[in-house]
Design a protein around this motif. Structure first.
Motif, PDB file in Angstrom:
ATOM      1  N   ARG A  24       0.837  -1.209   0.000  1.00 31.40           N
ATOM      2  CA  ARG A  24       0.000   0.000   0.000  1.00 31.40           C
ATOM      3  C   ARG A  24       0.869   1.256   0.000  1.00 31.40           C
ATOM      4  O   ARG A  24       0.642   2.189  -0.766  1.00 31.40           O
ATOM      5  CB  ARG A  24      -0.933  -0.019   1.215  1.00 31.40           C
ATOM      6  CG  ARG A  24      -1.875   1.168   1.276  1.00 31.40           C
ATOM      7  CD  ARG A  24      -2.822   1.116   2.476  1.00 31.40           C
ATOM      8  NE  ARG A  24      -2.122   0.985   3.743  1.00 31.40           N
ATOM      9  CZ  ARG A  24      -2.081  -0.117   4.487  1.00 31.40           C
ATOM     10  NH1 ARG A  24      -2.688  -1.217   4.087  1.00 31.40           N
ATOM     11  NH2 ARG A  24      -1.435  -0.132   5.635  1.00 31.40           N
ATOM     12  N   GLU A  28       1.145   4.167  -3.009  1.00 33.94           N
ATOM     13  CA  GLU A  28       0.905   5.586  -2.747  1.00 33.94           C
ATOM     14  C   GLU A  28       2.128   6.421  -3.100  1.00 33.94           C
ATOM     15  O   GLU A  28       2.009   7.523  -3.644  1.00 33.94           O
ATOM     16  CB  GLU A  28       0.513   5.794  -1.288  1.00 33.94           C
ATOM     17  CG  GLU A  28      -0.861   5.251  -0.957  1.00 33.94           C
ATOM     18  CD  GLU A  28      -1.207   5.329   0.524  1.00 33.94           C
ATOM     19  OE1 GLU A  28      -0.374   5.819   1.318  1.00 33.94           O
ATOM     20  OE2 GLU A  28      -2.308   4.886   0.879  1.00 33.94           O
ATOM     21  N   THR A 102      -6.665   7.139  -4.386  1.00 33.24           N
ATOM     22  CA  THR A 102      -5.985   5.884  -4.085  1.00 33.24           C
ATOM     23  C   THR A 102      -6.996   4.741  -4.183  1.00 33.24           C
ATOM     24  O   THR A 102      -8.209   4.978  -4.167  1.00 33.24           O
ATOM     25  CB  THR A 102      -5.358   5.917  -2.680  1.00 33.24           C
ATOM     26  OG1 THR A 102      -6.373   6.187  -1.728  1.00 33.24           O
ATOM     27  CG2 THR A 102      -4.272   6.973  -2.595  1.00 33.24           C
ATOM     28  N   ASN A 104      -8.096   2.768  -2.042  1.00 34.27           N
ATOM     29  CA  ASN A 104      -9.043   2.705  -0.923  1.00 34.27           C
ATOM     30  C   ASN A 104     -10.016   3.888  -0.914  1.00 34.27           C
ATOM     31  O   ASN A 104     -10.820   4.009  -0.012  1.00 34.27           O
ATOM     32  CB  ASN A 104      -8.301   2.604   0.413  1.00 34.27           C
ATOM     33  CG  ASN A 104      -7.470   3.825   0.729  1.00 34.27           C
ATOM     34  OD1 ASN A 104      -7.437   4.782  -0.036  1.00 34.27           O
ATOM     35  ND2 ASN A 104      -6.782   3.789   1.856  1.00 34.27           N
ATOM     36  N   ASP A 106      -9.301   7.304  -0.933  1.00 36.58           N
ATOM     37  CA  ASP A 106      -8.807   8.600  -0.466  1.00 36.58           C
ATOM     38  C   ASP A 106      -8.389   9.462  -1.656  1.00 36.58           C
ATOM     39  O   ASP A 106      -7.832   8.967  -2.628  1.00 36.58           O
ATOM     40  CB  ASP A 106      -7.604   8.432   0.461  1.00 36.58           C
ATOM     41  CG  ASP A 106      -7.968   7.767   1.777  1.00 36.58           C
ATOM     42  OD1 ASP A 106      -9.150   7.825   2.152  1.00 36.58           O
ATOM     43  OD2 ASP A 106      -7.068   7.191   2.421  1.00 36.58           O
TER      44      ASP A 106
END
Length: 122
Positions: A24, A28, A102, A104, A106
């Motif tokens: 992750r 990012e 992202t 997830n 965000d």
């Protein structure tokens, strides 16, 4: 023996969790690096096309062909990618904001500012 297996299983679960966190964070980080690269690229394009700076300005579109191509590239390289460019024609101040989402959900942004001014003979 069962206690040893239990301790071993917790260790394996910890390693799996760390691997997920690493993946992750790496994803990012790549997105931030891509956003910085794209912002620098459009500033370079603006330097090449210095006589048409105002045609790069806009929140979701622009009139310069080079800018339209660049915006398409932002959408391809970054998930949910978008960009906003502000140009102050009087001073040559430019602000580039690149946004992305992202996996997830965000939303993040990268903002850079510079001044692009033509050299005057003096």
């Amino acid at each position: 023996m069962l206690v040893a297996m239990l301790i071993f299983m917790f260790g394996v679960l910890g390693l799996i969790g760390m691997q997920g966190s690493l993946t992750r964070t790496q994803t990012e980080s790549k997105m931030r690096a891509d956003a910085a690269y794209l912002a620098s690229e459009v500033i370079g394009r603006m330097w090449v096309d210095i006589n048409n700076l105002t045609s790069y300005a806009g929140d979701s579109s622009c009139s310069a062909a080079s800018c339209t191509e660049w915006r398409s590239k932002v959408g391809q390289m970054l998930p949910g990618g978008g960009a906003s460019i502000e140009v102050d024609e009087a001073t040559g101040d430019v602000s580039v904001t690149v946004t992305w989402a992202t996996p997830n959900g965000d939303t993040h942004q990268y903002v850079t500012q510079t001044t692009i001014a033509a050299k005057t003979a003096g």
